[in-house]
Enzyme design. Structure first.
Site, short mmCIF file in Angstrom:
data_model
loop_
_atom_site.label_atom_id
_atom_site.label_comp_id
_atom_site.label_asym_id
_atom_site.label_seq_id
_atom_site.Cartn_x
_atom_site.Cartn_y
_atom_site.Cartn_z
N SER A 8 0.85 -1.20 0.00
CA SER A 8 0.00 0.00 0.00
C SER A 8 0.88 1.25 0.00
O SER A 8 2.00 1.22 0.54
CB SER A 8 -0.87 0.02 1.26
OG SER A 8 -1.49 1.28 1.40
N TYR A 21 -2.08 0.47 10.17
CA TYR A 21 -2.17 -0.21 8.86
C TYR A 21 -0.87 0.05 8.10
O TYR A 21 -0.25 -0.88 7.57
CB TYR A 21 -3.38 0.35 8.09
CG TYR A 21 -3.47 -0.11 6.65
CD1 TYR A 21 -3.73 -1.44 6.33
CD2 TYR A 21 -3.32 0.79 5.59
CE1 TYR A 21 -3.83 -1.86 5.01
CE2 TYR A 21 -3.42 0.38 4.27
CZ TYR A 21 -3.67 -0.94 3.99
OH TYR A 21 -3.78 -1.35 2.68
N1 LIG Z 1 -8.45 -0.55 -1.66
C1 LIG Z 1 -7.43 0.24 -1.36
O1 LIG Z 1 -7.55 1.47 -1.32
C2 LIG Z 1 -6.08 -0.33 -1.11
C3 LIG Z 1 -4.98 0.52 -1.18
C4 LIG Z 1 -3.72 0.01 -0.95
C5 LIG Z 1 -3.55 -1.33 -0.69
N2 LIG Z 1 -4.63 -2.16 -0.62
C6 LIG Z 1 -4.38 -3.56 -0.34
O2 LIG Z 1 -4.94 -4.35 -1.38
C7 LIG Z 1 -5.25 -5.64 -0.88
C8 LIG Z 1 -6.64 -6.01 -1.33
O3 LIG Z 1 -7.57 -5.14 -0.76
P1 LIG Z 1 -8.87 -4.65 -1.51
O4 LIG Z 1 -8.83 -3.19 -1.56
O5 LIG Z 1 -9.09 -5.41 -2.75
O6 LIG Z 1 -9.98 -4.97 -0.40
P2 LIG Z 1 -11.03 -6.14 -0.23
O7 LIG Z 1 -12.01 -6.12 -1.35
O8 LIG Z 1 -11.55 -6.02 1.15
O9 LIG Z 1 -10.14 -7.44 -0.36
C9 LIG Z 1 -9.40 -7.93 0.73
C10 LIG Z 1 -9.42 -9.43 0.65
O10 LIG Z 1 -8.64 -9.92 1.74
C11 LIG Z 1 -9.40 -10.92 2.39
N3 LIG Z 1 -9.04 -11.10 3.78
C12 LIG Z 1 -9.16 -10.25 4.82
N4 LIG Z 1 -8.74 -10.84 5.96
C13 LIG Z 1 -8.34 -12.09 5.61
C14 LIG Z 1 -7.81 -13.20 6.32
N5 LIG Z 1 -7.60 -13.15 7.64
N6 LIG Z 1 -7.52 -14.33 5.64
C15 LIG Z 1 -7.74 -14.41 4.31
N7 LIG Z 1 -8.25 -13.40 3.58
C16 LIG Z 1 -8.55 -12.27 4.23
C17 LIG Z 1 -10.85 -10.46 2.25
O11 LIG Z 1 -11.68 -11.58 2.48
P3 LIG Z 1 -13.07 -11.50 3.28
O12 LIG Z 1 -14.11 -11.21 2.24
O13 LIG Z 1 -13.20 -12.84 3.89
O14 LIG Z 1 -12.94 -10.39 4.29
C18 LIG Z 1 -10.84 -10.00 0.80
O15 LIG Z 1 -10.97 -11.08 -0.08
C19 LIG Z 1 -5.08 -5.57 0.63
O16 LIG Z 1 -3.86 -6.16 0.99
C20 LIG Z 1 -5.05 -4.08 0.91
O17 LIG Z 1 -4.31 -3.79 2.07
C21 LIG Z 1 -5.89 -1.69 -0.84
#
Ligand SMILES: NC(=O)c1ccc[n+]([C@@H]2O[C@H](COP(=O)([O-])OP(=O)(O)OC[C@H]3O[C@@H](n4cnc5c(N)ncnc54)[C@H](OP(=O)(O)O)[C@@H]3O)[C@@H](O)[C@H]2O)c1
Length: 270
Positions: free
Chosen positions: A134, A147
């Site tokens: 991130s 975070y």
């Molecule tokens: N969106 C942003 O602005 C942003 C920016 C920078 C970085 N990121 C990073 O991008 C990655 C993906 O995030 P996203 O934005 O696509 O959000 P998201 O739609 O919430 O996806 C996160 C995924 O991680 C899973 N997860 C959470 N806790 C878990 C656990 N204990 N074991 C296994 N899976 C788990 C969630 O599953 P569940 O459905 O079961 O919760 C979901 O499938 C993350 O690492 C996040 O930190 C996101």
């Protein structure tokens, strides 16, 4: 390629799993609860080479069993560590137990999967590791400091791995998105410690609002990037993606730490 991708119930990696499978790779897409992974199931049932696997990345036994099965069934060419969670609020309001749990999701979970995949990748002298970190891992911001701390740690580990694994032909890439509207914003962890303080309350709300209006609405560029990096023979170690990601990262590098603190103080004020 046989590709293990974590956190595919929603967001970046639901898109990445579908796109990578559409490009002809065999995808092992992990979700915590396969019963609710309807979009992934639809993709698989439409004929895409997707296996839906149950994995909570905090569960070491589940991770071991899964990796053993994938390796025994033909190996793992690539690992995409995407599963992640976020907490929003003052550092003071986050309990140590919560922070441990967040580290389990954002650092120890991916670290374990990397350690499980590496003996196999090393023996074959090839492999890909893509870690979804991130911008918060480069740029500290108020109220997302913990975070950011998990992602700083993830970045540091990833950079070391990129060097340590070079001679084994294993390529490590860090994907660094800025803010995108995905379900992570609906799943933000609430800090465990209630603090009755008007300043924290006002600033938390304001920073949340300011960050929310800066989110990119379309996560497609991120999952397209993940798919492209997977197929790139010479990926660069870090990819920044999202509105202003490059500009913000370079601004952070150009100014002093004290100037950055002033910038954050201005950001948390009206
Ligand atoms: N969106 C942003 O602005 C942003 C920016 C920078 C970085 N990121 C990073 O991008 C990655 C993906 O995030 P996203 O934005 O696509 O959000 P998201 O739609 O919430 O996806 C996160 C995924 O991680 C899973 N997860 C959470 N806790 C878990 C656990 N204990 N074991 C296994 N899976 C788990 C969630 O599953 P569940 O459905 O079961 O919760 C979901 O499938 C993350 O690492 C996040 O930190 C996101």
């Amino acid at each position: 390629m046989r590709v293990l991708i974590t956190g595919c119930s929603s967001g970046f990696n639901l898109g990445a799993a579908r796109l990578i499978a559409r490009r002809g790779h065999e995808v092992f897409a992990t979700v915590r609860n396969p019963a609710t992974a309807t979009e992934l199931r639809d993709a698989r049932d439409s004929g895409l080479p997707i296996h839906i696997e149950a994995l909570d990345v905090r569960d070491g036994e589940q991770a071991h069993t899964l990796m053993d099965r994938i390796v025994a069934g033909g190996g793992v060419d690539a690992l995409v560590n995407n599963a992640g969670a976020s907490i929003f609020g003052p550092v003071e309001a986050t309990s140590i137990d919560q922070m441990r749990d967040l580290m389990e999701v954002n650092l120890f979970g991916p670290m374990r999967l990397i350690q499980l995949a590496l003996p196999h990748m090393r023996s074959r002298r090839q492999g890909r590791i893509i870690n979804v970190s991130s911008l918060s891992g480069i740029i500290p911001l108020p109220y997302v400091g913990l975070y950011g701390a998990t992602k700083h740690a993830f970045d540091a580990m990833s950079f070391s791995l990129a060097a340590e694994l070079r001679e084994f032909g294993i390529k490590v890439t860090i994907i660094t998105p800025s803010g995108f509207k995905t379900s992570i914003t609906d799943k933000l962890w609430e800090p465990a410690i209630a603090i009755d303080d008007a300043i924290y309350a006002a600033r938390t709300k304001l920073v949340h609002t300011k960050m929310s209006i800066r989110l990119d609405n379309d996560p497609a560029p991120v999952f397209q990037l993940i798919a492209n990096v997977l197929e790139d023979d010479n990926p660069t170690v870090r990819h920044l993606i999202g509105a202003n990601a490059v500009a913000l990262a370079s601004r952070r590098r150009q100014i002093s730490d004290d100037e950055w603190v002033e910038h954050m103080v201005a950001f948390q004020n009206p």
